[in-house]
Motif scaffolding. Structure first.
Motif, short mmCIF file in Angstrom:
data_model
loop_
_atom_site.label_atom_id
_atom_site.label_comp_id
_atom_site.label_asym_id
_atom_site.label_seq_id
_atom_site.Cartn_x
_atom_site.Cartn_y
_atom_site.Cartn_z
N LEU A 148 0.84 -1.20 0.00
CA LEU A 148 0.00 0.00 0.00
C LEU A 148 0.87 1.25 0.00
O LEU A 148 1.80 1.37 0.79
CB LEU A 148 -0.90 0.01 1.24
CG LEU A 148 -1.79 1.24 1.43
CD1 LEU A 148 -2.88 1.28 0.36
CD2 LEU A 148 -2.42 1.23 2.80
N GLU A 179 0.43 5.63 -0.27
CA GLU A 179 -0.51 6.75 -0.26
C GLU A 179 0.23 8.03 -0.60
O GLU A 179 1.32 8.29 -0.10
CB GLU A 179 -1.17 6.90 1.11
CG GLU A 179 -2.13 5.78 1.44
CD GLU A 179 -2.78 5.94 2.82
OE1 GLU A 179 -3.78 5.25 3.05
OE2 GLU A 179 -2.27 6.73 3.63
N GLU A 187 -4.65 6.33 -3.08
CA GLU A 187 -4.27 5.07 -2.45
C GLU A 187 -3.95 4.06 -3.54
O GLU A 187 -4.81 3.70 -4.34
CB GLU A 187 -5.43 4.58 -1.57
CG GLU A 187 -5.09 3.40 -0.71
CD GLU A 187 -6.24 3.02 0.21
OE1 GLU A 187 -6.24 3.48 1.36
OE2 GLU A 187 -7.13 2.29 -0.26
#
Length: 200
Positions: free
Chosen positions: A139, A141, A172
């Motif tokens: 992930l 961001e 994201e």
């Protein structure tokens, strides 16, 4: 005067901040040790280690502590032997939980986790009882100011990400854990360091 001084107030506030910072440092250093132990000391070939090092740099862990943690995980250093353990279960209301812990004592940690589940009305499950409901992902961001939603979407897909969502606060980007380093490097080259970068 009630016996208070500006110096005393600053000292107490600084002590609290230092304790909090030390706790964050300890947690991320343990993650580095475990990642280096499981996948080797080379961040080019060990995505978990690379993610832990990035997380350590994000909170300003000194370079020598990061290097010492990598040496320790690869068997060169001495100290506590931490390992990653996983517990699965259900919280009240049937909410599935996967708990990943770093520990130097499996038995103590298992007892603590079991006690927490019992105390709050949950149930500790068998291995595999809830993990099928979760996916491991990389992930990243980015703040909305670095690019438009369309530009970030295109850049993420070109880098090898599996998805890119933009809401009112962040972009994201989701990718496979194996592709995390490649996707991150590509986006860093284009937009600089992300706000968040981790394997979850």
């Amino acid at each position: 005067m009630a016996g208070h001084s500006q110096f005393a107030n600053i000292k107490h506030r600084k002590d609290a901040q230092d304790r909090k910072k030390a706790g964050r440092f300890t947690k991320v250093v343990r993650q580095i040790v475990v990642a280096a132990k499981e996948g080797g000391p080379n961040t080019d070939f060990n995505a978990a280690l690379r993610g832990a090092v990035i997380a350590a740099r994000a909170i300003n862990v000194p370079k020598d502590r990061i290097e010492a943690a990598i040496r320790k995980g690869s068997g060169e250093g001495e100290g506590d032997n931490y390992e990653e353990v996983r517990y699965e279960g259900y919280a009240p209301g049937g909410i599935a939980l996967v708990i990943i812990a770093l520990t130097d004592n499996r038995n103590r940690t298992a007892g603590d986790i079991r006690s927490a589940f019992t105390k709050f009305g949950g149930n500790l499950g068998e291995t595999g009882s809830v993990s099928f409901m979760f996916d491991k992902i990389g992930l990243l961001e980015y703040d909305l100011s670095v690019a438009s939603a369309d530009q970030m979407f295109e850049a993420a897909l070109e880098a090898g990400a599996t998805d890119c969502q933009s809401d009112e606060s962040v972009h994201e980007i989701v990718c496979n854990p194996e592709e995390f380093s490649v996707v991150r490097d590509s986006l860093v080259a284009k937009y600089g360091d992300p706000k968040t970068a981790r394997l979850s």
